[in-house]
Design an enzyme around this catalytic site. Structure first.
Site, PDB file in Angstrom:
ATOM      1  N   GLN A 238      -2.849  11.495   6.557  1.00  0.00           N
ATOM      2  CA  GLN A 238      -4.234  10.937   5.972  1.00  0.00           C
ATOM      3  C   GLN A 238      -5.222  10.690   7.465  1.00  0.00           C
ATOM      4  O   GLN A 238      -6.130   9.757   6.644  1.00  0.00           O
ATOM      5  CB  GLN A 238      -4.593   9.594   5.125  1.00  0.00           C
ATOM      6  CG  GLN A 238      -3.018  10.081   3.458  1.00  0.00           C
ATOM      7  CD  GLN A 238      -3.134   9.090   3.003  1.00  0.00           C
ATOM      8  OE1 GLN A 238      -3.375   8.138   2.995  1.00  0.00           O
ATOM      9  NE2 GLN A 238      -2.195   9.343   1.761  1.00  0.00           N
TER      10      GLN A 238
ATOM     11  N   HIS B  98      -1.824   6.047   4.458  1.00  0.00           N
ATOM     12  CA  HIS B  98      -2.735   4.151   3.498  1.00  0.00           C
ATOM     13  C   HIS B  98      -3.011   4.246   5.493  1.00  0.00           C
ATOM     14  O   HIS B  98      -2.421   2.790   6.049  1.00  0.00           O
ATOM     15  CB  HIS B  98      -1.880   3.359   3.432  1.00  0.00           C
ATOM     16  CG  HIS B  98      -1.061   3.849   1.725  1.00  0.00           C
ATOM     17  ND1 HIS B  98      -0.497   3.277   1.373  1.00  0.00           N
ATOM     18  CD2 HIS B  98      -1.762   5.031   1.411  1.00  0.00           C
ATOM     19  CE1 HIS B  98      -0.506   4.198  -0.288  1.00  0.00           C
ATOM     20  NE2 HIS B  98      -0.947   5.293  -0.006  1.00  0.00           N
TER      21      HIS B  98
ATOM     22  N   GLU C 224      -8.038  -1.470  -7.663  1.00  0.00           N
ATOM     23  CA  GLU C 224      -8.423  -2.468  -7.879  1.00  0.00           C
ATOM     24  C   GLU C 224     -10.261  -2.247  -7.456  1.00  0.00           C
ATOM     25  O   GLU C 224     -10.450  -1.911  -6.146  1.00  0.00           O
ATOM     26  CB  GLU C 224      -8.219  -3.901  -7.371  1.00  0.00           C
ATOM     27  CG  GLU C 224      -6.746  -3.702  -8.157  1.00  0.00           C
ATOM     28  CD  GLU C 224      -5.932  -4.804  -7.431  1.00  0.00           C
ATOM     29  OE1 GLU C 224      -6.169  -5.040  -6.264  1.00  0.00           O
ATOM     30  OE2 GLU C 224      -4.479  -4.724  -7.797  1.00  0.00           O
TER      31      GLU C 224
ATOM     32  N   TYR D  21      -4.333 -11.067  -2.748  1.00  0.00           N
ATOM     33  CA  TYR D  21      -4.843 -10.143  -3.793  1.00  0.00           C
ATOM     34  C   TYR D  21      -3.701  -9.425  -3.955  1.00  0.00           C
ATOM     35  O   TYR D  21      -3.311  -8.868  -5.432  1.00  0.00           O
ATOM     36  CB  TYR D  21      -5.911  -9.692  -3.368  1.00  0.00           C
ATOM     37  CG  TYR D  21      -6.478  -9.952  -3.073  1.00  0.00           C
ATOM     38  CD1 TYR D  21      -7.991  -9.804  -3.763  1.00  0.00           C
ATOM     39  CD2 TYR D  21      -7.512 -10.558  -1.875  1.00  0.00           C
ATOM     40  CE1 TYR D  21      -8.706 -10.975  -3.857  1.00  0.00           C
ATOM     41  CE2 TYR D  21      -8.090 -11.353  -1.880  1.00  0.00           C
ATOM     42  CZ  TYR D  21      -9.145 -12.331  -2.702  1.00  0.00           C
ATOM     43  OH  TYR D  21     -10.388 -12.739  -2.655  1.00  0.00           O
TER      44      TYR D  21
ATOM     45  N   TYR E  61       5.589   6.840  -7.902  1.00  0.00           N
ATOM     46  CA  TYR E  61       5.025   7.593  -8.286  1.00  0.00           C
ATOM     47  C   TYR E  61       6.412   8.119  -9.346  1.00  0.00           C
ATOM     48  O   TYR E  61       5.874   9.045  -9.479  1.00  0.00           O
ATOM     49  CB  TYR E  61       4.838   8.526  -7.456  1.00  0.00           C
ATOM     50  CG  TYR E  61       3.451   8.116  -5.829  1.00  0.00           C
ATOM     51  CD1 TYR E  61       2.672   8.165  -6.725  1.00  0.00           C
ATOM     52  CD2 TYR E  61       3.608   7.332  -5.321  1.00  0.00           C
ATOM     53  CE1 TYR E  61       0.612   7.676  -6.457  1.00  0.00           C
ATOM     54  CE2 TYR E  61       2.504   7.184  -4.468  1.00  0.00           C
ATOM     55  CZ  TYR E  61       1.207   7.343  -5.172  1.00  0.00           C
ATOM     56  OH  TYR E  61      -0.043   6.982  -4.466  1.00  0.00           O
TER      57      TYR E  61
HETATM   58 CA   LIG Z   1      -4.181  -6.485  -6.980  1.00  0.00          CA
END
Ligand SMILES: [Ca+2]
Length: 368
Positions: free
Chosen positions: A83, A148, A242, A252, A263
């Protein structure tokens, strides 16, 4: 409080008089520019041209007529596997005088790959970058995996540079560690240094760059006009994408709190909510794979003013969230594809969408 959207939308549909429903704007979607390979980030220059990154490691200018330039010179090498690549860009708030551009990319260094922030200048003829210099590496580097990276950049009304970083996938716990810059949103001076009033500045064992923690792979950052609140979007695992409102020093939750599962279907979260961890203002199960986000404040679509747009990769398309203060009050899917990486409001009040395609495009949404 979880938003039960189908119920909410049904309720809204029943409540709204037919005349209000008829006011939903007609939208025309056109190919504004073509011939871009996986465009990821973009910013409008003061002259109306659009500076765009291509994930494999190129930067191009798109003219006001949609003409795409040759690749700019002076762009640093990137780690493009997985990515990675050349990801976001942002203009300095004083770009008109400094011509400063900030770039975020994946980079291979001693010990592995990481998210890197660079500062550069756009040359007077706009044909190249000058003096591209790394100003922050989201250490430690990680040998395993190339996923990521996060990598979205946003300048705040406070003049600070906010940068999102992903958890780098292989070790979810990185997002919770205060001595690690993965899985965070960082708050920086334009030199790349932490700001002295950051929430963890001066705490032993903590990185002073950290603004918020507990993020998985955040690729959406946008300041809300009027309130100055920083909204953020991140990819969840299987389900659990989110939207969050970020407050200095807050956690968070990832991976201790998530509404998704792994997954392979196995459970990740300890609980749906935990004390000391902030719940999202919006979450999706199943996933929509939200990448870039932007608030709309233009004139071309009066009905959209104040809405938060979300670029969605899977299922592909564009989502509009209606927002009242710090709450999401509704959701509308505006396009069913292609995969959208980023949504950029133009100075003309139109919306420009970067498609995540090998033969990528910039779509333009205008009143139909
Ligand atoms: Ca969260």
């Amino acid at each position: 409080m979880r938003l039960r959207l189908p119920t909410l939308l049904l309720a809204l549909a029943l409540l709204l008089p037919p005349v209000a429903r008829a006011q939903a704007p007609a939208v025309r979607v056109t190919d504004f520019a073509t011939g871009l390979e996986r465009p990821w980030g973009a910013a409008f220059l003061p002259d109306g041209r659009l500076l765009v990154t291509e994930r494999p490691g190129r930067l191009r200018l798109v003219g006001r007529d949609g003409q795409v330039s040759a690749p700019l010179g002076g762009v640093p090498a990137v780690e493009a596997r997985g990515q990675g690549g050349l990801l976001d860009l942002a203009l300095a708030p004083d770009f008109a005088t400094t011509r400063e551009v900030y770039l975020c990319q994946a980079m291979l260094v001693q010990g592995g790959a990481l998210t890197r922030l660079l500062r550069a200048r756009l040359a007077p003829d706009a044909a190249s970058l000058e003096a591209a210099t790394p100003i922050l590496d989201a250490t430690p580097a990680q040998e395993q995996g190339r996923n990521h990276y996060g990598c979205r950049i946003a300048f705040g009304p406070d003049g600070a540079l906010y940068l999102s970083t992903g958890d780098r996938y292989a070790d979810k716990q990185r997002a919770q560690r205060l001595d690690d810059l993965a899985g965070k949103v960082l708050r920086l001076a334009r030199s790349g240094a932490p700001l002295p009033d950051n929430p963890f500045a001066g705490r032993p064992g903590a990185r002073a760059e950290i603004f918020t923690l507990g993020h998985r792979n955040p690729q959406g950052l946008a300041f809300q006009p009027g309130t100055g609140r920083l909204w953020q979007a991140e990819f969840g695992p299987r389900g659990g994408d989110e939207v969050n409102i970020l407050a200095a020093g807050s956690n968070y939750g990832w991976p201790r709190v998530t509404r998704g599962v792994d997954y392979d279907g196995s459970r990740i979260a300890e609980a749906p909510s935990l004390p000391g961890m902030v719940d999202p203002v919006m979450s999706w199960v199943p996933s929509v794979s939200p990448s870039g986000i932007a608030f709309y404040a233009g004139e071309a679509f009066p009905a959209w003013r104040g809405s938060l747009f979300v670029a969605a990769l899977n299922p592909p398309g564009l989502i509009r969230l209606t927002v009242a203060g710090d709450r999401v009050t509704g959701e509308e899917r505006l396009l069913d594809g292609p995969r959208i990486r980023q949504v950029v409001p133009g100075p003309d009040g139109l919306l420009y969408l970067l498609t995540d395609e090998g033969r990528g495009r910039i779509l333009r949404l205008s009143p139909g």
